[in-house]
Motif scaffolding. Structure first.
Motif, PDB file in Angstrom:
ATOM      1  N   GLY A 256       0.848  -1.181   0.000  1.00 16.40           N
ATOM      2  CA  GLY A 256       0.000   0.000   0.000  1.00 16.40           C
ATOM      3  C   GLY A 256       0.885   1.233   0.000  1.00 16.40           C
ATOM      4  N   CYS A 257       0.859   1.991   1.082  1.00 17.17           N
ATOM      5  CA  CYS A 257       1.760   3.132   1.236  1.00 17.17           C
ATOM      6  C   CYS A 257       3.113   2.631   1.733  1.00 17.17           C
ATOM      7  N   ALA A 258       4.191   3.183   1.172  1.00 19.62           N
ATOM      8  CA  ALA A 258       5.537   2.760   1.586  1.00 19.62           C
ATOM      9  C   ALA A 258       6.482   3.956   1.567  1.00 19.62           C
ATOM     10  N   PRO A 259       6.294   4.905   2.497  1.00 21.14           N
ATOM     11  CA  PRO A 259       7.188   6.071   2.535  1.00 21.14           C
ATOM     12  C   PRO A 259       8.550   5.692   3.119  1.00 21.14           C
ATOM     13  N   ARG A 260       9.543   6.515   2.833  1.00 22.49           N
ATOM     14  CA  ARG A 260      10.802   6.356   3.562  1.00 22.49           C
ATOM     15  C   ARG A 260      10.517   6.611   5.035  1.00 22.49           C
ATOM     16  N   TYR A 261      11.187   5.856   5.898  1.00 22.13           N
ATOM     17  CA  TYR A 261      10.863   5.928   7.320  1.00 22.13           C
ATOM     18  C   TYR A 261      11.088   7.327   7.887  1.00 22.13           C
ATOM     19  N   LYS A 262      12.129   8.022   7.431  1.00 23.35           N
ATOM     20  CA  LYS A 262      12.405   9.371   7.940  1.00 23.35           C
ATOM     21  C   LYS A 262      11.287  10.339   7.534  1.00 23.35           C
ATOM     22  N   ASP A 263      10.699  10.129   6.348  1.00 21.55           N
ATOM     23  CA  ASP A 263       9.587  10.981   5.912  1.00 21.55           C
ATOM     24  C   ASP A 263       8.338  10.700   6.741  1.00 21.55           C
ATOM     25  N   PHE A 264       8.110   9.416   7.052  1.00 21.03           N
ATOM     26  CA  PHE A 264       6.974   9.082   7.908  1.00 21.03           C
ATOM     27  C   PHE A 264       7.145   9.693   9.303  1.00 21.03           C
ATOM     28  N   LEU A 265       8.360   9.608   9.866  1.00 19.16           N
ATOM     29  CA  LEU A 265       8.607  10.179  11.198  1.00 19.16           C
ATOM     30  C   LEU A 265       8.291  11.670  11.222  1.00 19.16           C
ATOM     31  N   ARG A 266       8.747  12.386  10.204  1.00 13.60           N
ATOM     32  CA  ARG A 266       8.478  13.821  10.144  1.00 13.60           C
ATOM     33  C   ARG A 266       6.974  14.085  10.103  1.00 13.60           C
ATOM     34  N   LEU A 267       6.268  13.355   9.252  1.00 10.44           N
ATOM     35  CA  LEU A 267       4.825  13.528   9.121  1.00 10.44           C
ATOM     36  C   LEU A 267       4.107  13.157  10.418  1.00 10.44           C
ATOM     37  N   TYR A 268       4.541  12.063  11.041  1.00 10.73           N
ATOM     38  CA  TYR A 268       3.895  11.589  12.264  1.00 10.73           C
ATOM     39  C   TYR A 268       4.070  12.597  13.400  1.00 10.73           C
ATOM     40  N   HIS A 269       5.277  13.135  13.568  1.00 11.59           N
ATOM     41  CA  HIS A 269       5.525  14.078  14.650  1.00 11.59           C
ATOM     42  C   HIS A 269       4.776  15.395  14.425  1.00 11.59           C
ATOM     43  N   GLU A 270       4.641  15.813  13.164  1.00 20.07           N
ATOM     44  CA  GLU A 270       3.858  17.012  12.877  1.00 20.07           C
ATOM     45  C   GLU A 270       2.393  16.802  13.249  1.00 20.07           C
ATOM     46  N   ALA A 271       1.836  15.648  12.878  1.00 18.91           N
ATOM     47  CA  ALA A 271       0.440  15.342  13.218  1.00 18.91           C
ATOM     48  C   ALA A 271       0.262  15.188  14.725  1.00 18.91           C
ATOM     49  N   GLN A 272       1.294  14.655  15.392  1.00 11.52           N
ATOM     50  CA  GLN A 272       1.235  14.495  16.847  1.00 11.52           C
ATOM     51  C   GLN A 272       1.148  15.854  17.537  1.00 11.52           C
ATOM     52  N   GLN A 273       1.915  16.810  17.056  1.00 14.58           N
ATOM     53  CA  GLN A 273       1.874  18.156  17.633  1.00 14.58           C
ATOM     54  C   GLN A 273       0.531  18.841  17.396  1.00 14.58           C
ATOM     55  N   GLN A 274      -0.086  18.524  16.265  1.00 17.46           N
ATOM     56  CA  GLN A 274      -1.374  19.133  15.937  1.00 17.46           C
ATOM     57  C   GLN A 274      -2.555  18.350  16.500  1.00 17.46           C
ATOM     58  N   GLY A 275      -2.272  17.184  17.066  1.00 19.11           N
ATOM     59  CA  GLY A 275      -3.337  16.348  17.640  1.00 19.11           C
ATOM     60  C   GLY A 275      -4.222  15.710  16.603  1.00 19.11           C
ATOM     61  N   THR A 276      -3.687  15.445  15.408  1.00 14.43           N
ATOM     62  CA  THR A 276      -4.503  14.871  14.327  1.00 14.43           C
ATOM     63  C   THR A 276      -4.135  13.428  13.998  1.00 14.43           C
ATOM     64  N   ASN A 277      -3.287  12.784  14.803  1.00 13.74           N
ATOM     65  CA  ASN A 277      -2.936  11.390  14.538  1.00 13.74           C
ATOM     66  C   ASN A 277      -4.143  10.485  14.768  1.00 13.74           C
ATOM     67  N   PRO A 278      -4.471   9.607  13.828  1.00 18.67           N
ATOM     68  CA  PRO A 278      -5.601   8.702  14.034  1.00 18.67           C
ATOM     69  C   PRO A 278      -5.309   7.589  15.034  1.00 18.67           C
ATOM     70  N   CYS A 279      -4.019   7.313  15.312  1.00 14.68           N
ATOM     71  CA  CYS A 279      -3.678   6.298  16.296  1.00 14.68           C
ATOM     72  C   CYS A 279      -2.233   6.517  16.739  1.00 14.68           C
ATOM     73  N   HIS A 280      -1.839   5.837  17.812  1.00 15.73           N
ATOM     74  CA  HIS A 280      -0.483   5.973  18.332  1.00 15.73           C
ATOM     75  C   HIS A 280       0.425   4.910  17.728  1.00 15.73           C
ATOM     76  N   VAL A 281       1.644   5.321  17.354  1.00 16.57           N
ATOM     77  CA  VAL A 281       2.663   4.410  16.851  1.00 16.57           C
ATOM     78  C   VAL A 281       3.919   4.591  17.689  1.00 16.57           C
ATOM     79  N   ASP A 282       4.472   3.491  18.171  1.00 15.74           N
ATOM     80  CA  ASP A 282       5.692   3.555  18.964  1.00 15.74           C
ATOM     81  C   ASP A 282       6.878   3.750  18.028  1.00 15.74           C
ATOM     82  N   THR A 283       7.419   4.954  17.990  1.00 11.99           N
ATOM     83  CA  THR A 283       8.512   5.268  17.061  1.00 11.99           C
ATOM     84  C   THR A 283       9.876   5.240  17.731  1.00 11.99           C
ATOM     85  N   ASP A 284       9.941   4.832  18.997  1.00 10.30           N
ATOM     86  CA  ASP A 284      11.243   4.805  19.707  1.00 10.30           C
ATOM     87  C   ASP A 284      12.130   3.693  19.161  1.00 10.30           C
TER      88      ASP A 284
END
Length: 284
Positions: A256-284
């Motif tokens: 399906g979707c297959a972004p580079r992991y660094k691009d996903f991290l950037r997108l995920y952290h931006e959505a996390q700051q805005q409170g728009t993430n549909p679910c939590h992902v453990d990125t540690d």
């Protein structure tokens, strides 16, 4: 204990049951029937209703025709945006398969094409399946059989249509809802007849619906597997880590979707700051 006279009286009844009444079985998900039950009514068209997200159909010694109505048990508007994917078995024969929309037929699979086992997808709005027996002098070796699955329109079309890039919102939702989510790298890409097979090595497995990625061992936290993609995607081996998401269809993983992991991290952290993430992902 049956007497010889009673046994001889019951035997014809048992044979009759086996030839006619016992040739039909059905539930909400799968159907199995036989053309022998209405050999004298070859022009009859039987209605079959299947209401699950996946199942199978097996029609032995087909005569006449059947109409297969795939209707999910839901009244959600999202049901109208589903696709149906069918995969004929390798020995499927004896019928032509059409799409029937308000009495207008469109050929989906000829009899000789079914043995190739290729997955065919269509929108659920395109109608029911009209399965018509091809006349043969000997129907004893004819069986039409296939598996079916209901998928979202995008996933259904991705099995045969060119790839489209995922939007930001779609990418975040895929991590929450897809059949598999894994972080890893591409090791090899092989071009097959109608698709590419991508060999991947997984360093972190977030989720898999079925075991499409195999563990390297108890002491090795890595997995390997193969993900299919349409040839039109033009996928190539590349360095770096990716976040692989996708769906499992008929036991095979499809990208399906297959972004580079660094691009996903950037997108995920931006959505996390805005409170728009549909679910939590453990990125540690």
């Amino acid at each position: 204990m049956l007497t010889p006279m009673l046994a001889s009286a019951l035997l014809p009844l048992l044979l009759l049951c086996r030839i006619s009444f016992c040739q039909y079985s059905s539930d909400q998900c799968s159907w199995k029937g036989s053309g022998l039950t209405h050999e004298g009514h070859a022009r009859d068209v039987e209605q079959v209703y299947l209401r699950c997200s996946q199942g199978s159909l097996e029609w032995l010694y087909p005569t006449g025709a059947i109409i297969v109505n795939l209707r999910p048990n839901t009244v959600s508007p999202a049901a109208a945006r589903l696709s149906v994917c069918i995969k004929p078995s390798a020995d499927s024969r004896g019928t032509n398969i059409y799409l029937d929309r308000n009495g207008k037929l469109r050929l989906l699979l000829r009899e000789q094409e079914q043995a190739q086992g290729k997955v065919q997808c269509f929108s659920i709005r395109e109608g029911a399946l009209f399965i018509e027996a091809v006349p043969h002098m000997d129907i004893s070796r004819r069986i039409t059989a296939f598996q079916y699955e209901l998928v979202s329109d995008r996933l259904g079309h991705s099995l045969g249509a060119p790839c489209q890039p995922c939007g930001d919102a779609e990418m975040l939702l895929a991590v929450c809802t897809n059949d598999f989510v894994a972080r890893g790298s591409i090791k090899k890409v092989e071009q097959e007849e109608e698709h590419s097979s991508v060999t991947v090595e997984i360093s972190r497995l977030y989720r898999q619906k079925t075991q499409v990625f195999v563990s390297g061992g108890v002491r090795v936290r890595s997995w390997t597997g193969h993900i299919k993609m349409p040839l039109q995607c033009g996928v190539r081996s590349g360095e770096g880590e990716f976040l692989f998401t996708g769906t499992v269809r008929f036991g095979e993983a499809w990208m399906g979707c297959a972004p580079r992991y660094k691009d996903f991290l950037r997108l995920y952290h931006e959505a996390q700051q805005q409170g728009t993430n549909p679910c939590h992902v453990d990125t540690d």
